[in-house]
Write a protein that holds these residues in place. Structure first.
Motif, PDB file in Angstrom:
ATOM      1  N   LYS A 133       1.282  -1.342  -0.282  1.00 21.01           N
ATOM      2  CA  LYS A 133       0.173   0.336   0.323  1.00 21.01           C
ATOM      3  C   LYS A 133       0.738   0.887   0.311  1.00 21.01           C
ATOM      4  CE  LYS A 133      -4.114   2.012   1.934  1.00 21.01           C
ATOM      5  NZ  LYS A 133      -5.028   2.098   3.836  1.00 21.01           N
ATOM      6  N   GLY A 134       2.091   1.499   0.738  1.00 27.40           N
ATOM      7  CA  GLY A 134       2.249   2.548   0.946  1.00 27.40           C
ATOM      8  C   GLY A 134       3.741   2.629  -0.255  1.00 27.40           C
ATOM      9  N   MET A 135       4.179   1.925  -1.382  1.00 23.64           N
ATOM     10  CA  MET A 135       4.742   1.648  -1.917  1.00 23.64           C
ATOM     11  C   MET A 135       3.777   2.996  -3.471  1.00 23.64           C
ATOM     12  SD  MET A 135       6.821  -1.497  -2.427  1.00 23.64           S
ATOM     13  CE  MET A 135       7.362  -2.218  -4.349  1.00 23.64           C
ATOM     14  N   LYS A 136       2.050   2.026  -3.390  1.00 26.25           N
ATOM     15  CA  LYS A 136       1.662   2.716  -4.107  1.00 26.25           C
ATOM     16  C   LYS A 136       1.142   3.306  -4.120  1.00 26.25           C
ATOM     17  CE  LYS A 136      -1.348  -1.840  -5.160  1.00 26.25           C
ATOM     18  NZ  LYS A 136      -2.874  -2.110  -4.904  1.00 26.25           N
ATOM     19  N   GLN A 137       1.190   4.599  -3.104  1.00 24.33           N
ATOM     20  CA  GLN A 137       0.879   5.309  -2.834  1.00 24.33           C
ATOM     21  C   GLN A 137       2.183   6.538  -2.946  1.00 24.33           C
ATOM     22  OE1 GLN A 137      -2.561   6.102  -1.592  1.00 24.33           O
ATOM     23  NE2 GLN A 137      -1.505   7.697  -0.272  1.00 24.33           N
ATOM     24  N   ARG A 138       3.371   6.469  -3.293  1.00 23.57           N
ATOM     25  CA  ARG A 138       4.393   6.809  -3.569  1.00 23.57           C
ATOM     26  C   ARG A 138       4.457   6.608  -5.135  1.00 23.57           C
ATOM     27  NH1 ARG A 138      10.132   4.257  -0.982  1.00 23.57           N
ATOM     28  NH2 ARG A 138       8.318   2.312  -0.821  1.00 23.57           N
ATOM     29  N   ILE A 139       4.388   5.067  -6.143  1.00 18.05           N
ATOM     30  CA  ILE A 139       3.906   5.340  -7.267  1.00 18.05           C
ATOM     31  C   ILE A 139       2.930   6.759  -7.318  1.00 18.05           C
ATOM     32  CG2 ILE A 139       2.796   3.558  -7.757  1.00 18.05           C
ATOM     33  CD1 ILE A 139       6.068   4.209  -9.094  1.00 18.05           C
ATOM     34  N   LYS A 140       2.084   6.993  -6.845  1.00 14.99           N
ATOM     35  CA  LYS A 140       0.737   7.733  -7.243  1.00 14.99           C
ATOM     36  C   LYS A 140       1.195   9.115  -7.134  1.00 14.99           C
ATOM     37  CE  LYS A 140      -2.573   7.316  -4.603  1.00 14.99           C
ATOM     38  NZ  LYS A 140      -3.757   6.618  -3.517  1.00 14.99           N
ATOM     39  N   VAL A 141       2.158   9.262  -6.295  1.00 14.02           N
ATOM     40  CA  VAL A 141       3.308  10.717  -6.340  1.00 14.02           C
ATOM     41  C   VAL A 141       3.758  10.811  -7.369  1.00 14.02           C
ATOM     42  CG1 VAL A 141       4.414  11.855  -5.289  1.00 14.02           C
ATOM     43  CG2 VAL A 141       2.744  10.808  -4.131  1.00 14.02           C
ATOM     44  N   ALA A 142       4.229   9.776  -7.715  1.00  6.92           N
ATOM     45  CA  ALA A 142       5.553  10.102  -8.828  1.00  6.92           C
ATOM     46  C   ALA A 142       5.046  10.808  -9.894  1.00  6.92           C
ATOM     47  CB  ALA A 142       6.438   9.023  -8.907  1.00  6.92           C
ATOM     48  N   SER A 143       3.601  10.213 -10.308  1.00  5.36           N
ATOM     49  CA  SER A 143       2.467  10.320 -11.172  1.00  5.36           C
ATOM     50  C   SER A 143       2.528  11.887 -11.292  1.00  5.36           C
ATOM     51  CB  SER A 143       1.737   9.116 -11.633  1.00  5.36           C
ATOM     52  OG  SER A 143       0.519   9.230 -12.471  1.00  5.36           O
ATOM     53  N   ALA A 144       1.750  12.385 -10.227  1.00  8.16           N
ATOM     54  CA  ALA A 144       1.638  13.155  -9.886  1.00  8.16           C
ATOM     55  C   ALA A 144       2.384  14.295  -9.599  1.00  8.16           C
ATOM     56  CB  ALA A 144       0.648  13.200  -8.225  1.00  8.16           C
ATOM     57  N   LEU A 145       3.553  14.162 -10.719  1.00  7.91           N
ATOM     58  CA  LEU A 145       4.863  14.828 -10.148  1.00  7.91           C
ATOM     59  C   LEU A 145       5.140  14.618 -11.327  1.00  7.91           C
ATOM     60  CD1 LEU A 145       6.560  14.465  -7.024  1.00  7.91           C
ATOM     61  CD2 LEU A 145       5.451  16.164  -7.575  1.00  7.91           C
ATOM     62  N   VAL A 146       5.260  13.843 -12.251  1.00  7.62           N
ATOM     63  CA  VAL A 146       6.008  13.859 -13.432  1.00  7.62           C
ATOM     64  C   VAL A 146       6.378  14.853 -14.865  1.00  7.62           C
ATOM     65  CG1 VAL A 146       4.656  12.746 -15.798  1.00  7.62           C
ATOM     66  CG2 VAL A 146       6.742  12.433 -15.127  1.00  7.62           C
ATOM     67  N   HIS A 147       5.293  16.023 -14.409  1.00  5.02           N
ATOM     68  CA  HIS A 147       4.964  16.843 -15.202  1.00  5.02           C
ATOM     69  C   HIS A 147       4.904  18.108 -14.680  1.00  5.02           C
ATOM     70  CE1 HIS A 147       0.990  16.769 -12.952  1.00  5.02           C
ATOM     71  NE2 HIS A 147       0.559  18.020 -13.753  1.00  5.02           N
ATOM     72  N   GLY A 148       5.644  17.909 -13.517  1.00  3.44           N
ATOM     73  CA  GLY A 148       6.124  19.666 -13.244  1.00  3.44           C
ATOM     74  C   GLY A 148       4.801  20.537 -12.582  1.00  3.44           C
ATOM     75  N   PRO A 149       4.093  19.916 -12.210  1.00  4.84           N
ATOM     76  CA  PRO A 149       3.235  20.922 -11.576  1.00  4.84           C
ATOM     77  C   PRO A 149       3.209  21.998 -10.462  1.00  4.84           C
ATOM     78  CG  PRO A 149       3.111  18.804 -10.727  1.00  4.84           C
ATOM     79  CD  PRO A 149       3.819  18.624 -11.104  1.00  4.84           C
ATOM     80  N   HIS A 150       2.599  23.652 -10.838  1.00  2.84           N
ATOM     81  CA  HIS A 150       3.106  23.855 -10.083  1.00  2.84           C
ATOM     82  C   HIS A 150       1.924  24.170  -8.220  1.00  2.84           C
ATOM     83  CE1 HIS A 150       4.905  26.795 -12.313  1.00  2.84           C
ATOM     84  NE2 HIS A 150       4.445  26.703 -13.787  1.00  2.84           N
ATOM     85  N   VAL A 151       0.840  23.078  -8.680  1.00  7.91           N
ATOM     86  CA  VAL A 151      -0.415  22.978  -7.875  1.00  7.91           C
ATOM     87  C   VAL A 151       0.106  21.435  -7.437  1.00  7.91           C
ATOM     88  CG1 VAL A 151      -2.634  23.226  -7.212  1.00  7.91           C
ATOM     89  CG2 VAL A 151      -1.365  25.118  -8.245  1.00  7.91           C
TER      90      VAL A 151
END
Length: 304
Positions: A133-151
């Motif tokens: 579960k913790g690894m899934k959380q971290r890969i979701k965060v990576a997916s959300a960060l990959v395009h360099g969002p400001h928010v």
């Protein structure tokens, strides 16, 4: 600076009101969205991300509408609470998918960088179905960060993480905030919010209950009366004795079911109950706190 502004935002599903007339102005830094389960936090984050239209009111990011705005979508990263992912993909494939959808100029490089940020490089070639579960959380965060969002919007991001993973993620979010990003994360755990949030927004039953820095919110919670149920050999006499003490705000008899007491000072109350009972020959059979849950604390904030 990318400000996130909610103006008189409500959202309902049929006759069920999920969010009720919420106003918030969120600036750069880390904001904790605090509230019990079912408070409407996920609905609010979905509207902030532009995925869900408000029934009434408006949500803007940098002055532009968050809904149906491709330019805004490219500035936002969302980590949803749902664990349903494309489990047949590897972690790297999942993050690369979002990089491609966002049309990142160098998707392979961006994917590798995002995965490294969340310390998942060693598991990047494994299928998500094998992740904890913790690894899934971290890969979701990576997916959300990959395009360099400001928010960055995160719904219960620390669920399933062990202490080391949690500390790493908190450090990552703090670093982004120091570089001027706007980060909102939801939690029902007070300590998570306390550790990293500069600003706290409290949501209870869809209502915006309180707003301020953590010290202000903690003060509101600390100032609330503590509630107890007492059963004794003479509830009526004990109620009279307790009401004469300044630390006791109120006392109410519950027939044969005991005595309900509200006390302002927990330390003083813990001392006076046994003393008064002993001095006046009253036997205490039960003394139980009745409002220790976070839900009761949040409900108190709604009514203050």
């Amino acid at each position: 600076m990318t400000d996130l502004v909610l103006s008189n935002v409500s959202r309902w599903y049929g006759n069920v009101v999920a969010v009720n007339d919420v106003n918030m102005h969120i600036t750069s830094g880390i904001t904790g969205l605090l509230g019990p389960n079912g408070a409407g936090k996920s609905t609010l984050l979905s509207m902030m991300a532009g995925l869900l239209p408000p029934s009434t009111g408006s949500v803007t990011i940098g002055g532009a509408p968050a809904r149906e705005n491709v330019a805004i979508y490219r500035q936002v990263g969302l980590v949803p609470v749902q664990e349903s992912l494309y489990d047949f993909l590897t972690g790297e494939q999942f993050v690369r998918l979002n990089a491609d959808l966002q049309r990142v100029p160098q998707p392979a490089t961006a994917t590798k960088y995002a995965i490294g940020l969340v310390d998942m490089a060693s598991a990047a070639d494994r299928k998500i179905s094998t992740y904890s579960k913790g690894m899934k959380q971290r890969i979701k965060v990576a997916s959300a960060l990959v395009h360099g969002p400001h928010v960055l919007l995160l719904d219960e991001p620390f669920n399933g993480m062990d202490p080391i993973q949690r500390r790493h993620m908190m450090g990552l979010l703090t670093g982004f905030a120091e570089r001027g990003h706007t980060i909102v994360f939801s939690s029902h755990i007070l300590e998570e919010v306390e550790q990293i949030a500069r600003q706290v927004e409290v949501l209870v039953a869809g209502r915006h209950a309180a707003s301020g820095d953590f010290a202000e919110i903690r003060r509101l919670m600390t100032d609330r009366p503590n509630q107890y149920l007492i059963r004794s050999s003479d509830d009526r006499a004990l109620a009279t004795l307790l009401l004469g003490h300044p630390s006791v705000r109120g006392a109410r008899l519950r027939g044969h079911h005991g005595l309900e007491v509200e006390a302002d000072d927990l330390g003083q109350f813990a001392q006076i109950v046994p003393r008064l009972a002993r001095e006046h020959g009253v036997r205490i059979f039960e003394l139980t706190p009745t409002d220790e849950s976070l839900e009761s604390v949040f409900s108190y904030l709604v009514n203050t």
